[in-house]
Design a protein around this motif. Structure first.
Motif, mmCIF file in Angstrom:
data_model
loop_
_atom_site.group_PDB
_atom_site.id
_atom_site.type_symbol
_atom_site.label_atom_id
_atom_site.label_comp_id
_atom_site.label_asym_id
_atom_site.label_seq_id
_atom_site.Cartn_x
_atom_site.Cartn_y
_atom_site.Cartn_z
ATOM 1 N N GLY A 119 0.846 -1.188 0.000
ATOM 2 C CA GLY A 119 0.000 0.000 0.000
ATOM 3 C C GLY A 119 0.879 1.234 0.000
ATOM 4 N N TRP A 120 0.314 2.362 -0.369
ATOM 5 C CA TRP A 120 1.113 3.592 -0.415
ATOM 6 C C TRP A 120 1.066 4.276 0.946
ATOM 7 N N PRO A 121 2.240 4.498 1.574
ATOM 8 C CA PRO A 121 2.271 5.056 2.928
ATOM 9 C C PRO A 121 2.224 6.586 2.947
ATOM 10 N N GLU A 122 1.728 7.111 4.039
ATOM 11 C CA GLU A 122 1.836 8.540 4.332
ATOM 12 C C GLU A 122 3.115 8.696 5.140
ATOM 13 N N LEU A 123 4.084 9.391 4.577
ATOM 14 C CA LEU A 123 5.395 9.499 5.221
ATOM 15 C C LEU A 123 5.685 10.923 5.650
ATOM 16 N N PRO A 124 6.529 11.074 6.686
ATOM 17 C CA PRO A 124 6.914 12.418 7.136
ATOM 18 C C PRO A 124 7.765 13.131 6.082
ATOM 19 N N ALA A 125 7.930 14.411 6.257
ATOM 20 C CA ALA A 125 8.665 15.243 5.298
ATOM 21 C C ALA A 125 10.089 14.755 5.061
ATOM 22 N N SER A 126 10.695 14.132 6.061
ATOM 23 C CA SER A 126 12.078 13.668 5.895
ATOM 24 C C SER A 126 12.212 12.598 4.811
ATOM 25 N N TYR A 127 11.099 11.966 4.434
ATOM 26 C CA TYR A 127 11.123 10.937 3.386
ATOM 27 C C TYR A 127 10.519 11.432 2.072
ATOM 28 N N ALA A 174 12.678 -0.339 7.310
ATOM 29 C CA ALA A 174 12.162 -0.557 8.664
ATOM 30 C C ALA A 174 10.963 0.350 8.933
ATOM 31 N N GLU A 175 11.022 1.571 8.454
ATOM 32 C CA GLU A 175 9.892 2.502 8.617
ATOM 33 C C GLU A 175 8.662 2.002 7.866
ATOM 34 N N LEU A 176 8.869 1.517 6.648
ATOM 35 C CA LEU A 176 7.750 0.979 5.876
ATOM 36 C C LEU A 176 7.163 -0.259 6.550
ATOM 37 N N ASP A 177 8.033 -1.106 7.094
ATOM 38 C CA ASP A 177 7.578 -2.300 7.803
ATOM 39 C C ASP A 177 6.777 -1.908 9.045
ATOM 40 N N HIS A 178 7.266 -0.906 9.763
ATOM 41 C CA HIS A 178 6.579 -0.415 10.960
ATOM 42 C C HIS A 178 5.174 0.098 10.615
ATOM 43 N N ARG A 179 5.039 0.686 9.447
ATOM 44 C CA ARG A 179 3.743 1.214 9.006
ATOM 45 C C ARG A 179 2.852 0.132 8.389
ATOM 46 N N GLY A 180 3.405 -1.083 8.249
ATOM 47 C CA GLY A 180 2.611 -2.213 7.763
ATOM 48 C C GLY A 180 2.361 -2.235 6.268
ATOM 49 N N VAL A 181 3.221 -1.601 5.483
ATOM 50 C CA VAL A 181 3.014 -1.558 4.031
ATOM 51 C C VAL A 181 4.133 -2.252 3.250
ATOM 52 N N ARG A 191 12.087 13.146 -0.158
ATOM 53 C CA ARG A 191 13.154 13.344 -1.147
ATOM 54 C C ARG A 191 12.977 12.402 -2.325
ATOM 55 N N THR A 192 13.572 12.762 -3.445
ATOM 56 C CA THR A 192 13.467 11.990 -4.687
ATOM 57 C C THR A 192 13.937 10.549 -4.518
ATOM 58 N N ALA A 193 15.011 10.331 -3.786
ATOM 59 C CA ALA A 193 15.551 8.981 -3.612
ATOM 60 C C ALA A 193 14.527 8.051 -2.967
ATOM 61 N N TYR A 194 13.815 8.547 -1.972
ATOM 62 C CA TYR A 194 12.803 7.728 -1.293
ATOM 63 C C TYR A 194 11.586 7.503 -2.190
ATOM 64 N N GLN A 195 11.195 8.537 -2.917
ATOM 65 C CA GLN A 195 10.070 8.402 -3.838
ATOM 66 C C GLN A 195 10.388 7.398 -4.950
ATOM 67 N N ARG A 196 11.651 7.391 -5.398
ATOM 68 C CA ARG A 196 12.084 6.442 -6.424
ATOM 69 C C ARG A 196 11.959 5.007 -5.902
#
Length: 96
Positions: A8-16, A54-61, A18-23
């Protein structure tokens, strides 16, 4: 080696944002992606990619699986079993 995919598509904080994370998110939304490819294509360090996963796993996606590339290794090791070689009619190369 593990591969990762988004469930699923996560709602992430501003620190994520950046283009690298979106890629990485885009790649994982298309299918399973090996860890090494995420590092290479994002340009981030291995540690930053691990933290992001780890952040994505924590969010369950996040879904993960072992890479299909490991299957041939298991098959090759199966040919070490003498009964399997005999059943398949494969010569024992160690006797040559």
């Amino acid at each position: 080696m593990k591969e990762y995919k988004l469930s699923g598509w996560p709602e992430l904080p501003a620190s994520y944002q950046r283009t690298a994370y979106q890629r990485m998110l885009h790649q994982m939304s298309q299918g399973f992606v090996p860890f090494s490819q995420l590092v290479r294509n994002s340009g981030l360090s291995r540690e930053l990619v691990r933290q992001f996963l780890a952040e994505l796993d924590h969010r369950g996606v996040l879904q993960e699986r072992l890479s299909d590339a490991q299957a041939p290794t298991l098959l090759r090791s199966a040919f070490a079993w003498p009964w399997l070689r005999r059943a398949l009619g494969t010569p024992d190369i160690r006797r040559s």
